[in-house]
Write a protein that holds these residues in place. Structure first.
Motif, PDB file in Angstrom:
ATOM      1  N   LYS A  51      27.121  38.378  45.567  1.00  0.00           N
ATOM      2  CA  LYS A  51      27.435  37.655  44.322  1.00  0.00           C
ATOM      3  C   LYS A  51      28.789  38.096  43.772  1.00  0.00           C
ATOM      4  N   PHE A  52      29.049  39.400  43.843  1.00  0.00           N
ATOM      5  CA  PHE A  52      30.333  39.926  43.385  1.00  0.00           C
ATOM      6  C   PHE A  52      31.474  39.299  44.187  1.00  0.00           C
ATOM      7  N   ASP A  53      31.309  39.238  45.511  1.00  0.00           N
ATOM      8  CA  ASP A  53      32.329  38.636  46.377  1.00  0.00           C
ATOM      9  C   ASP A  53      32.547  37.165  46.053  1.00  0.00           C
ATOM     10  N   ALA A  54      31.466  36.446  45.785  1.00  0.00           N
ATOM     11  CA  ALA A  54      31.600  35.025  45.441  1.00  0.00           C
ATOM     12  C   ALA A  54      32.389  34.863  44.143  1.00  0.00           C
ATOM     13  N   LEU A  55      32.125  35.717  43.170  1.00  0.00           N
ATOM     14  CA  LEU A  55      32.889  35.670  41.916  1.00  0.00           C
ATOM     15  C   LEU A  55      34.346  36.057  42.146  1.00  0.00           C
ATOM     16  N   GLU A  56      34.571  36.995  43.061  1.00  0.00           N
ATOM     17  CA  GLU A  56      35.950  37.391  43.384  1.00  0.00           C
ATOM     18  C   GLU A  56      36.703  36.224  44.020  1.00  0.00           C
ATOM     19  N   ASP A  57      36.023  35.485  44.879  1.00  0.00           N
ATOM     20  CA  ASP A  57      36.632  34.290  45.475  1.00  0.00           C
ATOM     21  C   ASP A  57      37.035  33.298  44.388  1.00  0.00           C
ATOM     22  N   GLU A  58      36.120  33.069  43.466  1.00  0.00           N
ATOM     23  CA  GLU A  58      36.413  32.133  42.380  1.00  0.00           C
ATOM     24  C   GLU A  58      37.544  32.662  41.505  1.00  0.00           C
ATOM     25  N   PHE A  59      37.501  33.948  41.188  1.00  0.00           N
ATOM     26  CA  PHE A  59      38.541  34.589  40.373  1.00  0.00           C
ATOM     27  C   PHE A  59      39.917  34.385  41.009  1.00  0.00           C
ATOM     28  N   GLY A  66      45.633  29.393  45.208  1.00  0.00           N
ATOM     29  CA  GLY A  66      44.208  29.091  45.109  1.00  0.00           C
ATOM     30  C   GLY A  66      43.958  27.631  44.777  1.00  0.00           C
ATOM     31  N   VAL A  67      42.751  27.174  45.070  1.00  0.00           N
ATOM     32  CA  VAL A  67      42.411  25.768  44.839  1.00  0.00           C
ATOM     33  C   VAL A  67      42.336  25.420  43.358  1.00  0.00           C
ATOM     34  N   ASN A  68      42.120  26.404  42.511  1.00  0.00           N
ATOM     35  CA  ASN A  68      42.040  26.174  41.061  1.00  0.00           C
ATOM     36  C   ASN A  68      43.265  26.721  40.334  1.00  0.00           C
ATOM     37  N   HIS A  69      44.342  26.909  41.035  1.00  0.00           N
ATOM     38  CA  HIS A  69      45.530  27.557  40.482  1.00  0.00           C
ATOM     39  C   HIS A  69      45.928  26.985  39.122  1.00  0.00           C
ATOM     40  N   ILE A  70      46.112  27.894  38.179  1.00  0.00           N
ATOM     41  CA  ILE A  70      46.613  27.532  36.850  1.00  0.00           C
ATOM     42  C   ILE A  70      47.830  28.409  36.602  1.00  0.00           C
ATOM     43  N   GLU A  71      48.955  27.797  36.407  1.00  0.00           N
ATOM     44  CA  GLU A  71      50.222  28.516  36.246  1.00  0.00           C
ATOM     45  C   GLU A  71      50.268  29.313  34.945  1.00  0.00           C
ATOM     46  N   LEU A 109      30.957  49.221  50.801  1.00  0.00           N
ATOM     47  CA  LEU A 109      32.312  49.586  51.215  1.00  0.00           C
ATOM     48  C   LEU A 109      33.197  48.354  51.380  1.00  0.00           C
ATOM     49  N   ARG A 110      32.608  47.261  51.835  1.00  0.00           N
ATOM     50  CA  ARG A 110      33.393  46.028  51.991  1.00  0.00           C
ATOM     51  C   ARG A 110      33.852  45.479  50.648  1.00  0.00           C
ATOM     52  N   VAL A 111      33.016  45.607  49.630  1.00  0.00           N
ATOM     53  CA  VAL A 111      33.439  45.203  48.280  1.00  0.00           C
ATOM     54  C   VAL A 111      34.596  46.081  47.835  1.00  0.00           C
ATOM     55  N   LEU A 112      34.465  47.375  48.047  1.00  0.00           N
ATOM     56  CA  LEU A 112      35.539  48.293  47.674  1.00  0.00           C
ATOM     57  C   LEU A 112      36.821  47.974  48.439  1.00  0.00           C
ATOM     58  N   ALA A 113      36.698  47.699  49.726  1.00  0.00           N
ATOM     59  CA  ALA A 113      37.880  47.371  50.533  1.00  0.00           C
ATOM     60  C   ALA A 113      38.558  46.115  50.010  1.00  0.00           C
ATOM     61  N   ARG A 114      37.766  45.170  49.595  1.00  0.00           N
ATOM     62  CA  ARG A 114      38.335  43.929  49.075  1.00  0.00           C
ATOM     63  C   ARG A 114      39.090  44.171  47.769  1.00  0.00           C
ATOM     64  N   LEU A 115      38.559  45.053  46.942  1.00  0.00           N
ATOM     65  CA  LEU A 115      39.220  45.366  45.673  1.00  0.00           C
ATOM     66  C   LEU A 115      40.444  46.247  45.870  1.00  0.00           C
ATOM     67  N   ASN A 116      40.445  47.008  46.964  1.00  0.00           N
ATOM     68  CA  ASN A 116      41.566  47.881  47.280  1.00  0.00           C
ATOM     69  C   ASN A 116      42.480  47.126  48.233  1.00  0.00           C
ATOM     70  N   LYS A 117      43.436  46.443  47.681  1.00  0.00           N
ATOM     71  CA  LYS A 117      44.287  45.539  48.466  1.00  0.00           C
ATOM     72  C   LYS A 117      45.061  46.237  49.583  1.00  0.00           C
ATOM     73  N   ASP A 118      45.266  47.543  49.488  1.00  0.00           N
ATOM     74  CA  ASP A 118      46.036  48.281  50.485  1.00  0.00           C
ATOM     75  C   ASP A 118      45.147  48.952  51.521  1.00  0.00           C
ATOM     76  N   ALA A 119      43.911  48.494  51.661  1.00  0.00           N
ATOM     77  CA  ALA A 119      42.955  49.177  52.537  1.00  0.00           C
ATOM     78  C   ALA A 119      43.397  49.232  53.992  1.00  0.00           C
ATOM     79  N   SER A 120      44.232  48.319  54.409  1.00  0.00           N
ATOM     80  CA  SER A 120      44.630  48.323  55.816  1.00  0.00           C
ATOM     81  C   SER A 120      45.821  49.232  56.096  1.00  0.00           C
ATOM     82  N   GLY A 121      46.484  49.726  55.071  1.00  0.00           N
ATOM     83  CA  GLY A 121      47.686  50.537  55.266  1.00  0.00           C
ATOM     84  C   GLY A 121      47.401  52.019  55.354  1.00  0.00           C
TER      85      GLY A 121
END
Length: 145
Positions: A51-59, A66-71, A109-121
């Protein structure tokens, strides 16, 4: 004269082959049962993370690309603030729950990785603990559960 109660005899190779077969079947059964139990034991945690991931997608959909982009920032905030508070509520419960299985732990951990944008570096951070955290998060996103 053969004895009536004699046990059947097998050669060593057949006996060891049967033990290996039973062992493999037992391992498969235990692994399958562990995965099923793991999903049942951590069902709430896994569900909350999804559910958290789904909200993150929407966010994220309200930002550039994003599909709902608001400038306009103020207009965008009208949409993303409620999402943020819903995520905060979920995060509180996600952090309260203790993962009791590998599946639950990797999902968190996957939620944390998603929130940590630099997880691959993993080579970027200077501090050893940061490098290790990045490596763990990278692995969590790539491991099959």
């Amino acid at each position: 004269m053969p004895q009536a109660n004699a046990l059947p005899t097998t050669d060593r190779r057949t006996f060891l082959g049967r033990i290996a077969g039973v062992s493999a079947l037992t391992t498969i059964g235990v692994t399958h049962a562990s995965l099923a139990r793991g999903q049942a034991e951590d069902a709430e945690l896994i569900s909350l993370c999804r559910k958290f991931d789904a909200l993150e997608d929407e966010f994220l959909s309200y930002f550039s690309g994003g599909v709902n982009h608001i400038e306009d920032d103020e207009e965008r905030d009208l949409y993303i603030e409620p999402l943020h508070w819903r995520q905060a509520t979920l995060l509180d419960r996600i952090c309260e729950l203790k993962a009791t299985t590998v599946t639950g732990l990797v999902t968190r951990l996957r939620v944390l990785a998603r929130l940590n944008k630099d997880a691959s570096g993993i080579s970027g951070p200077v501090y050893w603990d940061e490098r290790m955290l990045h490596a763990v998060l990278r692995d969590a996103t790539e491991i099959t559960i």
